[in-house]
Structure formats: structure tokens, C-alpha cells
Design a protein around this motif. Sequence first.
Motif, PDB file in Angstrom:
ATOM      1  N   THR A  26      32.621   0.539  29.703  1.00 49.38           N
ATOM      2  CA  THR A  26      32.584   0.273  31.764  1.00 49.38           C
ATOM      3  C   THR A  26      32.305  -0.649  31.647  1.00 49.38           C
ATOM      4  N   LEU A  45      35.909   2.098  31.856  1.00 53.22           N
ATOM      5  CA  LEU A  45      35.529   3.206  33.365  1.00 53.22           C
ATOM      6  C   LEU A  45      34.119   2.667  33.377  1.00 53.22           C
ATOM      7  N   GLY A  47      31.357   3.517  35.181  1.00 56.50           N
ATOM      8  CA  GLY A  47      30.341   4.802  34.758  1.00 56.50           C
ATOM      9  C   GLY A  47      29.512   4.671  36.171  1.00 56.50           C
ATOM     10  N   ASP A  48      29.081   6.257  36.679  1.00 59.25           N
ATOM     11  CA  ASP A  48      27.814   5.717  37.352  1.00 59.25           C
ATOM     12  C   ASP A  48      26.828   5.405  36.565  1.00 59.25           C
ATOM     13  N   SER A  49      27.060   4.693  35.336  1.00 56.60           N
ATOM     14  CA  SER A  49      24.905   3.893  34.828  1.00 56.60           C
ATOM     15  C   SER A  49      25.882   2.168  35.896  1.00 56.60           C
ATOM     16  N   ASP A  87      34.460   7.454  37.747  1.00 60.54           N
ATOM     17  CA  ASP A  87      33.106   8.374  37.304  1.00 60.54           C
ATOM     18  C   ASP A  87      33.382   9.662  38.929  1.00 60.54           C
ATOM     19  N   LYS A 115      36.653  10.555  35.711  1.00 56.67           N
ATOM     20  CA  LYS A 115      35.865  11.417  35.278  1.00 56.67           C
ATOM     21  C   LYS A 115      34.562  12.120  35.746  1.00 56.67           C
ATOM     22  N   HIS A 139      33.380  15.555  30.674  1.00 61.00           N
ATOM     23  CA  HIS A 139      32.081  14.829  29.764  1.00 61.00           C
ATOM     24  C   HIS A 139      31.384  15.583  29.719  1.00 61.00           C
ATOM     25  N   VAL A 182      34.986  12.826  27.099  1.00 60.07           N
ATOM     26  CA  VAL A 182      34.066  11.775  26.233  1.00 60.07           C
ATOM     27  C   VAL A 182      32.087  13.181  26.020  1.00 60.07           C
ATOM     28  N   GLU A 184      28.589  13.312  24.738  1.00 61.75           N
ATOM     29  CA  GLU A 184      27.723  12.337  24.449  1.00 61.75           C
ATOM     30  C   GLU A 184      26.368  12.976  24.367  1.00 61.75           C
ATOM     31  N   ILE A 205      29.975   9.172  22.486  1.00 56.85           N
ATOM     32  CA  ILE A 205      28.658   8.079  22.806  1.00 56.85           C
ATOM     33  C   ILE A 205      27.352   8.868  22.258  1.00 56.85           C
ATOM     34  N   VAL A 216      32.497   4.954  23.051  1.00 56.85           N
ATOM     35  CA  VAL A 216      33.018   4.868  24.086  1.00 56.85           C
ATOM     36  C   VAL A 216      31.624   3.545  24.473  1.00 56.85           C
ATOM     37  N   VAL A 218      28.661   1.115  26.934  1.00 50.86           N
ATOM     38  CA  VAL A 218      28.252   1.159  28.025  1.00 50.86           C
ATOM     39  C   VAL A 218      28.183  -0.531  28.304  1.00 50.86           C
TER      40      VAL A 218
HETATM   41  O1  KIV Z   1      28.470   5.836  33.548  1.00 49.28           O
HETATM   42  C1  KIV Z   1      29.188   5.859  32.473  1.00 49.28           C
HETATM   43  O2  KIV Z   1      28.204   4.622  31.634  1.00 49.28           O
HETATM   44  C2  KIV Z   1      29.033   6.467  31.549  1.00 49.28           C
HETATM   45  C3  KIV Z   1      29.854   6.978  30.399  1.00 49.28           C
HETATM   46  C4  KIV Z   1      27.925   6.006  29.310  1.00 49.28           C
HETATM   47  C5  KIV Z   1      30.283   7.687  29.157  1.00 49.28           C
HETATM   48  O3  KIV Z   1      29.480   7.924  31.357  1.00 49.28           O
END
Ligand code: KIV
Length: 263
Positions: A26, A45, A47-49, A87, A115, A139, A182, A184, A205, A216, A218
Motif C-alpha cells: 500500500t 495499492l 488501499g482503503d486501509s 481501492d 480493486k 478481493h 487478493v 485475505e 495477505i 500484499v 500494508v
Molecule cells: O486496503 C488495503 O490495504 C487492502 C489490503 C489489505 C489488501 O485492501
Amino acid sequence: MPAMSTQEKIQAIAACRGVRPVSQLTAYDYPTARLLDEAGIDMLLVGDSLGMMVLGFPDTTSVTLEHILHHTAAVARGCSRALLVADMPIHSYDTPEQAVRSARALVDAGAEAVKLEGGTAVQDRIRAITRDGIPVQAHIGLLPQHIKEDGGYRMRGKTDSEAQALLADVAAVADAGAFSVVIECTRPEVAARITAASPIITIGIGAGHSTCDGEVQVIHDLIGAFPWFTPRFAIQHASVATSISDAVKKWKDDLLLPPAKHR
Ligand code: KIV
């Protein structure tokens, strides 16, 4: 060397299968994106993280399309070689029409692929986006956008019926045109089974080491930049939070020094 097109990048990533693991990390900002790109990571990525790692939310369910657009534009400015995946946040793909609109906005902001979470349940959304010419990474397994209704952060694929459903998910997303998926938080043997059956590149992950075509992480977990929570499966290769705290304390102590001793 001339820059690769998105399709060339995707072909190069697909060609890694059975040759070497695909790497995806990410990134949410320009300097991180540039460092990861220059380090040779295959896919970045947004990511929405982002919601937890950068914006201070408890989970991903408060992240909006506007948040991801803003950070995708920053990451795009630092990414030239890697494939940039953005994402799609919760409620940005509730219908096929909305999914296409949101995916186009992400591409306009600089993403090369999008994604989204889900398998069979979102096959129509994936098909609509890929028919519009936008590459999709699916995902499956644990879906952080659905943890509230799915019973929390627990390992998926524990029963044979769950494993069968995951195999059906991969078949559905591949049929809809996704180039990668992905996986998870599934049991390692289930991730390996899915990978063996999958026509597209799998990225794991929390699904065991070497069970998928790639992995993948974070970035904050990898470099120890978010010390308040680290998933059990995370591999940490640096302690950035400690370095920041030490540097800040040292600078604060230096302020007390008399001018002669101050550098
Ligand atoms: O948002 C994110 O970081 C993710 C990863 C955990 C794959 O979707």
C-alpha cells in the motif's frame, strides 16, 4: 527506457506466475509511492486501509471516494514503473452503473486499475468495469468493508463449504474479467488450493507464505509506522514509529541546551 502501458504492466505481472512472487504494497502519499516504485515493487495499492493508517478511523467503513481520489492523485505523482491500483471504498460500487462511474473517476485521478471487495456477489460490478476497459483486482476471503455484518476479523475458509464458496468466488471474478485477486485471511492450504485452481494471479495477505502467486502488505505494518495495532501475520522490517519518537524527543531535549552547545 520508454514507460510501459497499463496492459504491458499487467502482462508482465501475469508472466511472473511460477517464476517469481509478485509484490504489492500500500502507498497513500507521494514520497512513499516514489520510494516503493524505485525499490521495484510490482503493484502499489491506494488501499482503503488509508482510513486507519492515515485518517484515524477505526476501520475502512468511513472511507469515501473523495478520500481515495485525493490520495490516488498524490501516489500517481510518485509512481511510474509499478502498476497503480486504487481501492474502491464502501458504497462506491453498489450498482454496476455507480461502479463504472467511480472506477472512471479513480482512473482520471491517476489509477491504472481498481480493486473491490467480493466474489460472486459483485461479479456484475466487475464485469461492468472491465467492459469499460478498466482493469480490476478482486478481493475475497476476509472483506474489511463487511466485517460488521460478517462477524469480525476471523480466518475464512475454515469449513469445506467456506472453501468451496471461495473457489466459486475466484471462478466468478476471473470470468468477469478481473486480472488478479487478493485472498485475505484464509487458511494457508485453502489459499494454495484457490491459487492452483485460479486462472488469474492470486495475491495473499494473512493467507500463509508462498501459498499465492504474490503477497500484499500494508506499508505501515511492514515498516512499523503504526505501533498501536499490528496484525499477527504482519512482517515488520523496520521500526519507523520508534525512530520518529526518538528523533522528536532528542530535538525537544536539544532545545534546552545553551547556545554554545547547540549545533
Ligand atoms: O486496503 C488495503 O490495504 C487492502 C489490503 C489489505 C489488501 O485492501
